[in-house]
Write a protein that holds these residues in place. Structure first.
Motif, PDB file in Angstrom:
ATOM      1  N   GLY A   7       0.809  -1.199   0.000  1.00 55.06           N
ATOM      2  CA  GLY A   7       0.000   0.000   0.000  1.00 55.06           C
ATOM      3  C   GLY A   7       0.843   1.249   0.000  1.00 55.06           C
ATOM      4  N   SER A   8       0.537   2.151   0.893  1.00 49.83           N
ATOM      5  CA  SER A   8       1.154   3.481   0.850  1.00 49.83           C
ATOM      6  C   SER A   8       2.517   3.508   1.538  1.00 49.83           C
ATOM      7  N   VAL A   9       3.415   2.656   1.094  1.00 55.65           N
ATOM      8  CA  VAL A   9       4.779   2.618   1.621  1.00 55.65           C
ATOM      9  C   VAL A   9       5.726   3.056   0.517  1.00 55.65           C
ATOM     10  N   ASP A  10       6.534   4.050   0.805  1.00 56.30           N
ATOM     11  CA  ASP A  10       7.527   4.497  -0.172  1.00 56.30           C
ATOM     12  C   ASP A  10       8.780   3.641  -0.020  1.00 56.30           C
ATOM     13  N   ARG A  11       9.190   3.010  -1.109  1.00 54.03           N
ATOM     14  CA  ARG A  11      10.383   2.168  -1.083  1.00 54.03           C
ATOM     15  C   ARG A  11      11.305   2.595  -2.209  1.00 54.03           C
ATOM     16  N   GLY A  12      12.566   2.242  -2.052  1.00 53.77           N
ATOM     17  CA  GLY A  12      13.502   2.399  -3.154  1.00 53.77           C
ATOM     18  C   GLY A  12      13.156   1.411  -4.248  1.00 53.77           C
ATOM     19  N   GLU A  16      17.934  -6.957  -6.992  1.00 56.38           N
ATOM     20  CA  GLU A  16      18.247  -8.328  -6.609  1.00 56.38           C
ATOM     21  C   GLU A  16      19.587  -8.326  -5.888  1.00 56.38           C
ATOM     22  N   VAL A  17      19.644  -9.014  -4.761  1.00 55.55           N
ATOM     23  CA  VAL A  17      20.911  -9.241  -4.071  1.00 55.55           C
ATOM     24  C   VAL A  17      21.126 -10.743  -4.029  1.00 55.55           C
ATOM     25  N   MET A  18      22.367 -11.141  -3.859  1.00 58.71           N
ATOM     26  CA  MET A  18      22.662 -12.572  -3.796  1.00 58.71           C
ATOM     27  C   MET A  18      22.890 -12.958  -2.340  1.00 58.71           C
ATOM     28  N   VAL A  19      22.183 -13.977  -1.887  1.00 63.34           N
ATOM     29  CA  VAL A  19      22.342 -14.467  -0.523  1.00 63.34           C
ATOM     30  C   VAL A  19      22.803 -15.913  -0.619  1.00 63.34           C
ATOM     31  N   ASP A  20      24.033 -16.142  -0.224  1.00 63.62           N
ATOM     32  CA  ASP A  20      24.649 -17.460  -0.371  1.00 63.62           C
ATOM     33  C   ASP A  20      24.455 -17.994  -1.790  1.00 63.62           C
ATOM     34  N   ALA A  26      15.030  -7.389  -2.993  1.00 64.77           N
ATOM     35  CA  ALA A  26      15.192  -6.401  -1.927  1.00 64.77           C
ATOM     36  C   ALA A  26      14.890  -5.033  -2.517  1.00 64.77           C
ATOM     37  N   PHE A  27      14.929  -4.017  -1.671  1.00 61.63           N
ATOM     38  CA  PHE A  27      14.649  -2.656  -2.114  1.00 61.63           C
ATOM     39  C   PHE A  27      15.793  -1.754  -1.688  1.00 61.63           C
ATOM     40  N   VAL A  28      16.256  -0.940  -2.614  1.00 62.92           N
ATOM     41  CA  VAL A  28      17.368  -0.025  -2.346  1.00 62.92           C
ATOM     42  C   VAL A  28      17.039   0.814  -1.117  1.00 62.92           C
ATOM     43  N   GLY A  29      17.972   0.854  -0.192  1.00 69.14           N
ATOM     44  CA  GLY A  29      17.842   1.699   0.983  1.00 69.14           C
ATOM     45  C   GLY A  29      17.305   1.003   2.220  1.00 69.14           C
ATOM     46  N   GLU A  30      16.605  -0.115   2.056  1.00 63.06           N
ATOM     47  CA  GLU A  30      16.190  -0.833   3.267  1.00 63.06           C
ATOM     48  C   GLU A  30      17.424  -1.527   3.828  1.00 63.06           C
ATOM     49  N   SER A  31      17.377  -1.914   5.079  1.00 62.22           N
ATOM     50  CA  SER A  31      18.546  -2.574   5.650  1.00 62.22           C
ATOM     51  C   SER A  31      18.647  -3.996   5.103  1.00 62.22           C
ATOM     52  N   VAL A  32      19.864  -4.485   5.062  1.00 65.27           N
ATOM     53  CA  VAL A  32      20.057  -5.882   4.661  1.00 65.27           C
ATOM     54  C   VAL A  32      19.277  -6.788   5.604  1.00 65.27           C
ATOM     55  N   ALA A  33      19.227  -6.451   6.887  1.00 64.47           N
ATOM     56  CA  ALA A  33      18.473  -7.258   7.847  1.00 64.47           C
ATOM     57  C   ALA A  33      16.996  -7.318   7.466  1.00 64.47           C
ATOM     58  N   GLU A  80      23.469  -1.881   7.352  1.00 63.89           N
ATOM     59  CA  GLU A  80      23.936  -1.755   5.971  1.00 63.89           C
ATOM     60  C   GLU A  80      22.752  -1.629   5.025  1.00 63.89           C
ATOM     61  N   PRO A  81      22.654  -0.540   4.283  1.00 67.05           N
ATOM     62  CA  PRO A  81      21.556  -0.403   3.324  1.00 67.05           C
ATOM     63  C   PRO A  81      21.780  -1.284   2.095  1.00 67.05           C
ATOM     64  N   VAL A  82      20.692  -1.773   1.554  1.00 65.79           N
ATOM     65  CA  VAL A  82      20.744  -2.612   0.349  1.00 65.79           C
ATOM     66  C   VAL A  82      21.210  -1.785  -0.839  1.00 65.79           C
ATOM     67  N   ARG A  83      22.092  -2.400  -1.615  1.00 66.26           N
ATOM     68  CA  ARG A  83      22.518  -1.864  -2.909  1.00 66.26           C
ATOM     69  C   ARG A  83      22.351  -2.983  -3.925  1.00 66.26           C
ATOM     70  N   ALA A  84      22.092  -2.595  -5.135  1.00 62.40           N
ATOM     71  CA  ALA A  84      21.921  -3.592  -6.193  1.00 62.40           C
ATOM     72  C   ALA A  84      23.186  -4.434  -6.324  1.00 62.40           C
ATOM     73  N   GLY A  85      23.007  -5.733  -6.426  1.00 63.65           N
ATOM     74  CA  GLY A  85      24.096  -6.642  -6.734  1.00 63.65           C
ATOM     75  C   GLY A  85      24.970  -7.030  -5.576  1.00 63.65           C
TER      76      GLY A  85
END
Ligand code: FES
Length: 95
Positions: A7-12, A16-20, A26-33, A80-85
């Motif tokens: 809904g009304s949530v602003d996200r980056g 895609e990030v690689m996990v193992d 994922a969304f740019v700017g959210e925490s990796v956690a 740590e904020p998410v970054r692409a790749g």
């Protein structure tokens, strides 16, 4: 089913990030956690002393329970904020 608030949530932008070695949305700017939690990941590593499962606890950079290896560097996932790749490795040890 996603556990993300819709809904009304602003996200980056969605990335895609690689996990193992596997792709995770994922969304740019959210925490990796946050990205890992949304992907269903609860165990981030094992305790270096007792071998027990370790996961997110304080989510504000204090406890270090969420340390994972990000692009080869041990990093608290909640700080740590998410970054692409980015490449995230679970199972890291503080040792
Ligand atoms: S959850 Fe405590 S430092 Fe990240």
């Amino acid at each position: 089913m996603s556990i993300r608030i819709e809904g009304s949530v602003d996200r980056g932008s969605a990335v895609e990030v690689m996990v193992d070695g596997r792709p995770v949305e994922a969304f740019v700017g959210e925490s990796v956690a946050a990205a890992l939690y949304a992907a269903g990941v609860r165990e981030l590593r094992k305790s270096p002393t007792a071998g027990g499962s370790r996961g997110m606890f304080c989510l504000m950079g204090v406890c270090q329970e969420c340390v994972v290896r990000i692009d080869g560097r041990l990093t608290p996932a909640c700080q740590e904020p998410v970054r692409a790749g980015m490449a995230i490795e679970l199972g890291g040890s503080l040792a």
